[in-house]
Design a protein around this motif. Structure first.
Motif, mmCIF file in Angstrom:
data_model
loop_
_atom_site.group_PDB
_atom_site.id
_atom_site.type_symbol
_atom_site.label_atom_id
_atom_site.label_comp_id
_atom_site.label_asym_id
_atom_site.label_seq_id
_atom_site.Cartn_x
_atom_site.Cartn_y
_atom_site.Cartn_z
ATOM 1 N N UNK A 75 0.815 -1.215 0.000
ATOM 2 C CA UNK A 75 0.000 0.000 0.000
ATOM 3 C C UNK A 75 0.849 1.265 0.000
ATOM 4 N N UNK A 76 1.972 1.211 0.702
ATOM 5 C CA UNK A 76 2.803 2.412 0.825
ATOM 6 C C UNK A 76 3.840 2.540 -0.287
ATOM 7 N N UNK A 77 4.229 1.420 -0.894
ATOM 8 C CA UNK A 77 5.281 1.445 -1.911
ATOM 9 C C UNK A 77 4.776 2.043 -3.218
ATOM 10 N N UNK A 136 8.747 -1.234 3.489
ATOM 11 C CA UNK A 136 8.556 -2.557 4.080
ATOM 12 C C UNK A 136 7.720 -2.452 5.355
ATOM 13 N N UNK A 137 7.065 -3.534 5.648
ATOM 14 C CA UNK A 137 6.248 -3.558 6.867
ATOM 15 C C UNK A 137 7.159 -3.489 8.087
ATOM 16 N N UNK A 138 6.762 -2.667 9.051
ATOM 17 C CA UNK A 138 7.640 -2.451 10.200
ATOM 18 C C UNK A 138 6.833 -2.160 11.462
ATOM 19 N N UNK A 153 -5.298 -0.743 14.461
ATOM 20 C CA UNK A 153 -6.016 -1.875 13.905
ATOM 21 C C UNK A 153 -5.781 -2.063 12.415
ATOM 22 N N UNK A 154 -5.473 -0.987 11.687
ATOM 23 C CA UNK A 154 -5.297 -1.136 10.245
ATOM 24 C C UNK A 154 -3.924 -1.714 9.869
#
Length: 314
Positions: free
Chosen positions: A177-179, A186-188, A213-214
């Protein structure tokens, strides 16, 4: 003595109880022959109507009497030779052989009973060992879970990109979603996230974000040193500390006062027990340089609302 008993067993197994069996057959034949003779005698008397001597009786009567004698003789012969069935040398030797057979049979039964007892005892010992081992493994698992904090809610003391495996060189998860085409994210986890520890290996912990929660789909491995405990009051209210926030240039100089104010808001403001620590910021539209106003977002997982406050409100 033992060799003799073994010989008797072989004789019994190979030849069977031939004389003894035929003796019982002969006894049965004697009884049948006697009944036959009696029946023929009664029949002959009824037919003649008068009492006669044996000499005047019919052929069938003689045959039945002969059958009695023959079967009796055969039975006697078999009876006198029953000792052969047991491998004895003579009838006088039969008691010794019978005793040897009885002793051997008792020894066999004792051996079977002992084997069953040993098997039961071994099974009981193994069951007890397995129970002890199960208890030991359970205690080790509980100790390991306690050491690792399995199931506990924690936070992070720094930003860290979670790994697919418990090592630094392992693959990282792309945040789709962010890339974008220019940069890959990366998820962090970071100081603003709440995480649950779900796995443990050496000095690594497998975690999953619980708040916000998201971001709950974020799950992976992080070094244990990245994780920090969360403090609570005696009433279960979270105590927000410096490590919970990412301090910026316009918030850092008010750090102590902001922490005090945020904790007061968490304790006293209805529906504000949960605060999005990443939302702490100075209001660009309210307040003045001499009298700044800040805000935080409450209940980020529900009906989010902003609460404005002054550093002196703490």
């Amino acid at each position: 003595m033992q060799a003799k008993v073994q010989f008797v067993y072989v004789s019994r197994n190979d030849g069977g109880f031939m004389y003894q069996a035929w003796f019982y057959v002969g006894v049965t034949a004697v009884a049948a022959s006697i009944l036959w003779s009696v029946a023929e005698l009664l029949s002959a008397k009824r037919k003649s109507g008068t009492s006669r001597t044996v000499r005047s009786l019919g052929t069938m009567v003689y045959l039945s009497l002969a059958a009695v004698l023959l079967s009796a003789g055969a039975s006697a012969f078999c009876y006198l030779n029953i000792y052969r069935d047991y491998g004895a040398a003579s009838r006088g030797d039969l008691p010794r052989v019978m005793k040897a057979l009885a002793d051997a049979e008792q020894a066999r039964k004792d051996a079977v009973a002992k084997a069953e007892h040993d098997a039961t005892e071994k099974e009981g010992t193994e069951r007890a060992r397995l129970l002890v081992e199960a208890d030991r493994q359970r205690e080790l698992r509980i100790a390991e879970e306690k050491r690792c904090g399995i199931g506990m809610i924690r936070s992070a003391n720094a930003i860290y990109e979670v790994r697919a495996e418990p090592n630094e060189a392992a693959e990282k998860f792309i945040n789709e979603k962010a890339s974008n085409s220019r940069k890959t994210y990366y998820r962090s986890i970071d100081t603003s996230t709440m995480i649950r520890i779900v796995g443990c290996k050496d000095d690594w912990r497998e975690v999953q974000i619980t708040e916000p929660s998201w971001l709950t789909e974020t799950m992976g491995w992080v070094p244990a040193s990245i994780i920090r405990e969360i403090q609570y009051t005696a009433h279960g209210k979270r105590i927000y500390v410096e490590a919970d926030f990412a301090w910026e240039s316009d918030t850092r100089e008010y750090k102590d006062k902001l922490l005090s104010a945020v904790n007061r808001i968490s304790r006293e403001t209805p529906a504000c027990s949960e605060i999005d620590t990443a939302s702490l910021a100075r209001s660009p539209t309210q307040g003045t340089p001499a009298d700044p106003i800040f805000f935080v977002t409450c209940d980020p997982s529900g009906r989010a609302m902003n609460v404005w406050f002054r550093p002196t409100d703490g």
